[in-house]
Design an enzyme around this catalytic site. Structure first.
Site, PDB file in Angstrom:
ATOM      1  N   CYS A 113      30.297 101.694 -53.372  1.00 55.21           N
ATOM      2  CA  CYS A 113      30.250 101.753 -51.912  1.00 55.21           C
ATOM      3  C   CYS A 113      29.203 102.754 -51.412  1.00 55.21           C
ATOM      4  CB  CYS A 113      31.642 102.042 -51.341  1.00 55.21           C
ATOM      5  SG  CYS A 113      31.801 101.553 -49.601  1.00 55.21           S
ATOM      6  N   HIS A 220      35.117  97.968 -54.009  1.00 54.92           N
ATOM      7  CA  HIS A 220      35.885  99.091 -54.567  1.00 54.92           C
ATOM      8  C   HIS A 220      36.662  98.657 -55.812  1.00 54.92           C
ATOM      9  CE1 HIS A 220      35.374 102.232 -51.449  1.00 54.92           C
ATOM     10  NE2 HIS A 220      35.048 101.192 -50.709  1.00 54.92           N
ATOM     11  N   GLU A 222      37.665 100.525 -58.131  1.00 49.90           N
ATOM     12  CA  GLU A 222      38.606 101.572 -58.550  1.00 49.90           C
ATOM     13  C   GLU A 222      40.030 101.291 -58.078  1.00 49.90           C
ATOM     14  OE1 GLU A 222      37.967 102.668 -54.342  1.00 49.90           O
ATOM     15  OE2 GLU A 222      36.677 101.862 -55.925  1.00 49.90           O
TER      16      GLU A 222
END
Length: 253
Positions: A113, A220, A222
């Site tokens: 990001c 994202h 994660e």
């Protein structure tokens, strides 16, 4: 017991009450542990900037995280920053020179990001400050009133470049990702190669055209990394690159 590879995460500079804090979102730290199998270490974004070559000498990988802030636009254009734009000049001052140095030193980089945007700017690229105001582009922002699981849920498909790193990881040329960003790549930086695009043509991922591992994604991965095979594969590939770097450093030592 073999020591875990060490991954550095540059911090955000935040004002909390009367005091400045240096912070990294826990989800990124957890993903380094659970997804990449590495040891996370925070890199303070101080003024003046730390000796970056010395910082990277002790690392086996670099994770550039997302953030609520954006890069100051004077780093990539002559545009003014829009009213209400959240900025973090200390993070800019650390990360923009840190990125090309990491590539030069062969330190694996995974960028997410804001980190994705930092890599692009560090290599001479530019950004749209508001993608949703550009003709022909979707609104890639999340609804902040939604629960987090909805905000980080599947948002749109991406087309993966055949033969690229991501397509090889998933064995396909399509994947589905979340979408929580207001800015995006206008002009791709020097030496960067497109890995994925959104349905509207916006670049969603790229790699560096060099020997070192460097993968940058706009979404994202994660988020709940161990529950999503695609996201997990990204962090595992990064972790494997970090282990290879650690092995080389051990031989050198």
């Amino acid at each position: 017991m073999t020591p875990l590879p060490r991954v550095g995460l540059p911090t955000d500079h935040k004002q909390i009450g009367a005091h400045p804090f240096l912070a990294v979102g826990e989800k990124y730290v957890r993903a380094v542990v659970d997804g990449a199998g590495c040891l996370p270490l925070l890199i303070p974004t101080l003024d003046p900037v730390l000796p970056l070559r010395q910082v990277l000498d002790g690392l086996d990988g670099l994770l550039l995280t997302g953030a609520v802030s954006n890069i100051e636009p004077h780093h990539y254009s002559d545009e003014s920053s829009y009213e209400g734009n959240l900025l973090d000049p200390r993070r800019d001052a650390t990360n923009l020179p840190l990125i090309p140095l990491a590539i030069e030193m062969g330190v694996p980089v995974l960028a997410i990001c804001r980190g994705f945007q930092e890599v692009n700017v560090a290599f001479g690229g530019s950004l749209y400050q508001k993608v949703h105001e550009q003709p022909g582009f979707m609104d890639h922002r999340e609804n902040k009133d939604d629960p987090l699981d909805v905000q980080y849920g599947p948002a749109h498909d991406i087309a993966l470049v055949q033969g690229g790193v991501l397509a090889t990881l998933v064995g396909d040329t399509q994947a589905t990702v979340n979408s929580l960003h207001g800015q995006g790549v206008r002009r791709l930086g020097d030496g960067l190669v497109v890995e994925a695009q959104a349905p509207d043509g916006l670049i969603e991922a790229f790699r560096h055209d060099g020997a070192a591992f460097m993968l940058a994604v706009q979404w994202h991965p994660e988020w709940k990394v161990v529950e999503n095979p695609f996201y997990l594969a990204i962090f595992q590939a990064f972790g494997n690159a970090c282990r290879a770097r650690a092995a080389r450093r051990g031989v050198a030592a």
